[in-house]
Design an enzyme around this catalytic site. Structure first.
Site, mmCIF file in Angstrom:
data_model
loop_
_atom_site.group_PDB
_atom_site.id
_atom_site.type_symbol
_atom_site.label_atom_id
_atom_site.label_comp_id
_atom_site.label_asym_id
_atom_site.label_seq_id
_atom_site.Cartn_x
_atom_site.Cartn_y
_atom_site.Cartn_z
ATOM 1 N N GLY A 20 0.686 -1.332 -0.045
ATOM 2 C CA GLY A 20 -0.023 0.049 0.026
ATOM 3 C C GLY A 20 0.923 1.335 0.006
ATOM 4 C CB CYS A 21 0.077 4.855 -0.260
ATOM 5 S SG CYS A 21 -0.970 5.221 0.939
#
Length: 383
Positions: free
Chosen positions: A357-358
């Site tokens: 994910g980010c």
């Protein structure tokens, strides 16, 4: 009036401590090796002159060739002899500390650097920047946090906040430090300035100087120091900050502060000041105390379990469950443990996939098995 009383009380306390230790009225003696700089001996002497004019509360001893000026000089013929003489003077207690370029620390010792962040002009301690605390990355970063806390206290931060840079191993370091904290080792975690907060720091937090102590591995720390020190000069002349800092370990007994061969006089001036503060406030004794407190809180057991967990074992064959749609995201598992964490879920019959994910690594599971998956991962020690 209360503020005045407080200042007077602090002054008397300092005098009392100085009399007790025998250091009252004495200036610490800080060495500076002048061979080895890419900018020449003259640059090193210029740094000493700047520090003497700017501060003047510590003595500087140059170790190198004879030079003009009002400095004590210990003459040596080259950088190699300079290092030998530096160690000799430290062992004889003729110096309280020394600033030098490139020094071979033993395994278990690494340097704690100090920068000034460009975003807000805040001082930030980088733990660590050269040397090797441990050949195991996560163990090294756990101990780096303790070294960073020791140095922060030596430079006057009584209750420093600690952040962990978002690198491979960061989540394992966070779990270990939380265990230490729960067992009684007293320190504070910083909270990221980003919306989701937490003790694991982003690049934004480096620029802002969110924690007092930023924990990372030495190679990353070395890169950070170089960038922050020379981001306005193109890289070949370091000007900003305090250098790569003192070598700190559980039982290390010599105060050696490192600067780069690319460091210029403005930075070396501050490195001398940094070394003098570490000498005055006995950073190496503070490190012994901090590591002692951490051991009392189970440091050795925590690291032992960590290392045992990483030993290769003969794994039973675990079949992947039938594939399902996975939309429930579980952050907080370290990238180094991601695949094993997925296997732990498969063993319980939960289909899972790893992803990124980010904010870092994630595990994806079906929505209806999200809470159960978290319980499994916590029980298995992955979260």
């Amino acid at each position: 009036m209360d503020a005045t009383k407080k200042i007077v009380a602090e002054v008397f306390n300092e005098i009392a401590e100085g009399i007790k230790s025998g250091s009252f009225g004495k200036k610490v003696r800080i060495g500076l090796t002048t061979f080895g700089s890419e900018h020449g001996v003259e640059e090193m002497v210029k740094a000493a002159e700047m520090a003497k004019g700017k501060y003047g509360d510590f003595d500087i001893v140059l170790i190198g060739p004879k030079v003009e000026g009002d400095f004590e000089v210990v003459e040596v013929k080259d950088a190699e002899e300079g290092h030998k003489k530096m160690v000799e003077l430290l062992e004889k207690k003729e110096l309280d500390g020394c600033v030098t370029q490139h020094f071979d620390f033993p395994i278990g010792v690494s340097t704690v650097g100090r920068i000034v962040t460009p975003g807000k002009g805040k001082e930030l301690i980088i733990a660590t920047t050269t040397g090797t605390t441990s050949t195991n990355r996560v163990e090294g970063m756990i101990k780096n946090a303790i070294s960073g806390i020791s140095v922060a206290k030596a430079v006057g931060i009584k209750n420093p906040t600690v952040g962990i840079l978002n690198l491979d191993g960061a989540r394992g370091v966070e779990r270990a430090l939380k265990d230490l904290q729960a067992n009684g080792y007293d320190f504070r975690f910083a909270d990221s300035l980003r919306a989701d907060g937490g003790a694991v720091m982003r690049g934004n937090d480096i620029l802002a100087g969110t924690p007092d102590v930023m924990v990372c591995d030495s190679l990353t720390g070395n890169l950070l120091i170089k960038i922050f020190a020379s981001f306005t000069t193109g890289g070949d002349y370091e000007t900003v900050g305090y250098g790569y800092g003192p070598g700190v370990g559980e039982d290390y007994d010599k105060l050696v502060n490192i600067v780069s061969r690319a460091s210029g006089a403005p930075l070396i001036c501050e490195a001398l000041r940094y070394c003098s503060l570490c000498a005055k406030n006995d950073v190496l004794s503070k490190a012994k105390i901090e590591f002692g407190k951490a051991r009392e809180a189970g440091l050795n057991d925590i690291i032992g379990k960590l290392l045992a967990k990483e030993k290769p074992v003969v794994e039973e064959e675990v079949k992947m469950p039938p594939k399902k749609v996975v939309t429930f995201s579980i952050p907080g598992v370290d990238i180094l443990e991601l695949e094993n964490a997925c296997r732990a879920l498969w063993k319980e019959g939960i289909y899972s996939e790893s992803g990124m994910g980010c904010t870092g690594p994630i595990i994806l599971v079906p929505d209806d098995e999200g809470e159960k998956s978290i319980e499994v991962l916590v029980k298995a020690g992955y979260k």
